[in-house]
Design a protein around this motif. Structure first.
Motif, PDB file in Angstrom:
ATOM      1  N   GLY A 275       0.806  -1.097  -0.154  1.00  0.00           N
ATOM      2  CA  GLY A 275      -0.061   0.075   0.076  1.00  0.00           C
ATOM      3  C   GLY A 275       0.892   1.272   0.159  1.00  0.00           C
ATOM      4  O   GLY A 275       1.680   1.180   0.877  1.00  0.00           O
ATOM      5  N   ILE A 276       0.590   2.146  -0.735  1.00  0.00           N
ATOM      6  CA  ILE A 276       1.040   3.660  -0.757  1.00  0.00           C
ATOM      7  C   ILE A 276      -0.004   4.585  -0.281  1.00  0.00           C
ATOM      8  O   ILE A 276      -1.078   4.565  -1.014  1.00  0.00           O
ATOM      9  N   ASN A 277       0.242   5.452   0.421  1.00  0.00           N
ATOM     10  CA  ASN A 277      -0.901   6.597   0.652  1.00  0.00           C
ATOM     11  C   ASN A 277      -0.006   7.944   0.833  1.00  0.00           C
ATOM     12  O   ASN A 277       1.086   7.856   1.504  1.00  0.00           O
ATOM     13  N   GLY A 278      -0.679   9.010   0.644  1.00  0.00           N
ATOM     14  CA  GLY A 278       0.287  10.207   1.018  1.00  0.00           C
ATOM     15  C   GLY A 278       0.112  11.557   0.106  1.00  0.00           C
ATOM     16  O   GLY A 278      -0.959  11.610  -0.926  1.00  0.00           O
ATOM     17  N   HIS A 279       0.881  12.566   0.241  1.00  0.00           N
ATOM     18  CA  HIS A 279       0.625  13.663  -0.572  1.00  0.00           C
ATOM     19  C   HIS A 279       2.359  14.179  -0.710  1.00  0.00           C
ATOM     20  O   HIS A 279       3.202  13.379  -0.502  1.00  0.00           O
ATOM     21  N   VAL A 280       2.228  15.424  -1.127  1.00  0.00           N
ATOM     22  CA  VAL A 280       3.588  15.955  -1.785  1.00  0.00           C
ATOM     23  C   VAL A 280       4.513  16.091  -0.309  1.00  0.00           C
ATOM     24  O   VAL A 280       5.600  15.644  -0.254  1.00  0.00           O
ATOM     25  N   GLU A 281       3.769  16.484   0.910  1.00  0.00           N
ATOM     26  CA  GLU A 281       4.701  16.698   2.091  1.00  0.00           C
ATOM     27  C   GLU A 281       5.038  15.572   2.759  1.00  0.00           C
ATOM     28  O   GLU A 281       6.197  15.143   3.417  1.00  0.00           O
ATOM     29  N   ILE A 288       4.879  -5.693   3.507  1.00  0.00           N
ATOM     30  CA  ILE A 288       5.383  -7.210   4.174  1.00  0.00           C
ATOM     31  C   ILE A 288       6.481  -7.857   3.963  1.00  0.00           C
ATOM     32  O   ILE A 288       6.897  -7.713   2.672  1.00  0.00           O
ATOM     33  N   LEU A 289       7.195  -8.136   4.733  1.00  0.00           N
ATOM     34  CA  LEU A 289       8.392  -8.997   4.707  1.00  0.00           C
ATOM     35  C   LEU A 289       8.453 -10.338   5.298  1.00  0.00           C
ATOM     36  O   LEU A 289       7.654 -10.700   5.983  1.00  0.00           O
ATOM     37  N   ARG A 290       8.733 -11.223   4.082  1.00  0.00           N
ATOM     38  CA  ARG A 290       8.456 -12.833   4.467  1.00  0.00           C
ATOM     39  C   ARG A 290       9.649 -13.449   4.308  1.00  0.00           C
ATOM     40  O   ARG A 290      10.226 -13.425   3.162  1.00  0.00           O
TER      41      ARG A 290
END
Length: 417
Positions: A275-281, A288-290
């Protein structure tokens, strides 16, 4: 080898009944269980257990079903064993208004699902169908998942309870039953009361091909990379703006190709952005690491730090923070301390007429965490295939074999006490 049961299998009718109840879990929910509708199935299971004579069956406030099939032997000191399956279905595909279809006497031809005829089960895409010739295959109708993951396991345990109660020639100790919510979102045992369960060993019934038993899972960590960029008005951004979104995109593009789920198999681990979420700032990337070796998880986290350090060399005003959290660990570590648990499971599968095969699973089960909570817990097949999608299927005969495996396993613990 059979027990000459005096009652017919009930697993198919139970399974068809259970899949009609929508129990999809919700990772965005903060409640326990994550969706109240999971309790609808839990309440039905309690009702059916009470009707068959399991007097202590109950549903607790967190959505767990607990029950005990009492011992029917005078032998003392038989270890209490537990059979466990989860009631929820995956958020990845709708579980509402499931319409199960039984395809009788499968002949190897394509199975076209009627409500969406683009959904076709072909034998070369579902290799285990080669082992199902002459069997009865259950699918959904093409617009939903089926729910065999894990209502097949639930139905198998329920039928096994029914058979144990109605076939007293099968001698066994106390058998504990546990049905859990929210396994599909990683919270399946968050509120399990291990002390109340009071079992020495457990078996999740949540595996794939008939005859398989899994004593090894991934070890798993979650990682969140928080990127703090530099925001400015886009019309006046030259030499000032450092977009956290673009930094995140560069980091994802630099992930090692040979350590992705798409390019690994067998005992190979991976780093996977989910998942990626955000804005400029500010932007966040969830990973997940497996890996089957827990120490490799630290290497993967260090690889993320190395990539982030390298990328941020070109963005001097920006920073990042990596937060790593433990999710679960390879259950083999605990099972190796109690080798009889796996050995008895393998013997039960063989007694039920199959060639037992010990496998590793590229994932986790409730048993992964239960093993580290004090209940060593391998995973036995339920017969479910193509889970989390519209082509999910299970065969009637494989579910019956799972019931027989549970019955033999119950007897083997009594024999060896």
């Amino acid at each position: 080898m059979n027990f000459n049961l005096t009652t017919d299998f009930t697993v198919t009718e139970r399974f068809l009944r259970y899949v009609s109840i929508d129990t999809q879990s919700d990772p965005a929910s903060k409640t326990q269980p994550s969706t109240a509708k999971q309790k609808n199935l839990g309440n039905l299971l309690v009702k059916e257990l009470l009707e068959m004579g399991v007097a202590d069956a109950h549903l607790d406030e967190f959505g767990y079903v607990y029950a005990t099939v009492p011992a029917n032997t005078a032998k003392p000191n038989i270890p209490v064993i537990c059979f466990c399956s989860h009631m929820d279905t995956s958020p990845d595909c709708s579980g509402e208004n499931v319409k199960p279809i039984i395809h009788k006497n499968y002949d190897g031809s394509d199975l076209v699902l009627p409500d969406d005829q683009t959904q076709v089960l072909r034998i070369h895409e579902h290799p285990d169908l080669k082992n199902q010739l002459g069997n009865d295959i259950i699918t959904a109708s093409g617009t939903t998942l089926l729910g065999a993951d894990n209502k097949a396991g639930v139905a198998e345990i329920m039928d096994a309870c029914y058979q144990l109660i109605n076939n007293p020639q099968i001698k066994h100790g106390n058998i504990r039953i546990l049905f859990t919510p929210d396994e599909e979102i990683g919270r399946g045992v968050d509120k399990v009361d291990i002390k109340k369960l009071g079992a020495y060993a457990g078996y999740t019934i949540d595996g794939e091909s008939a005859g398989n038993m899994e004593n090894e899972t991934f070890s798993a960590d979650g990682a969140r990379l928080i990127i703090n960029g530099v925001s400015s008005h886009p019309g006046f951004a030259k030499g000032k703006m450092e977009s956290a979104i673009k930094i995140a995109a560069i980091i994802v593009a630099m992930l090692p190709f040979d350590k992705s789920p798409e390019n690994t198999e067998g005992m190979e681990g991976f780093i996977h952005p989910v998942g990626i979420n955000g804005h400029v700032e500010q932007a966040t990337i969830d990973f997940i690491l497996r890996d089957f070796e827990a120490e490799n998880l630290e290497r993967y986290a260090n690889e993320l730090r190395r990539i982030a350090d390298e990328v941020l060399e070109d963005f001097p005003g920006s920073t990042y923070e990596l937060k790593v959290s433990e999710q679960y660990r390879n259950m083999k570590q605990k099972l190796d301390e109690h080798p009889e648990i796996v050995a008895y499971g393998m013997e039960a599968i063989n007694r039920a007429g199959m060639n037992a095969k010990l496998c590793s699973i590229r994932g986790g089960t409730d048993g992964s965490r239960l093993s580290f909570m004090g209940l060593p817990c391998p995973n036995i097949f339920a017969g479910e295939h193509a889970f989390h999608g519209k082509q999910e299927w299970v065969s009637v005969q494989d579910m019956q074999k799972a019931v027989m495996t549970i019955l033999h396993l119950s007897a083997i613990w009594e024999e060896n006490a």
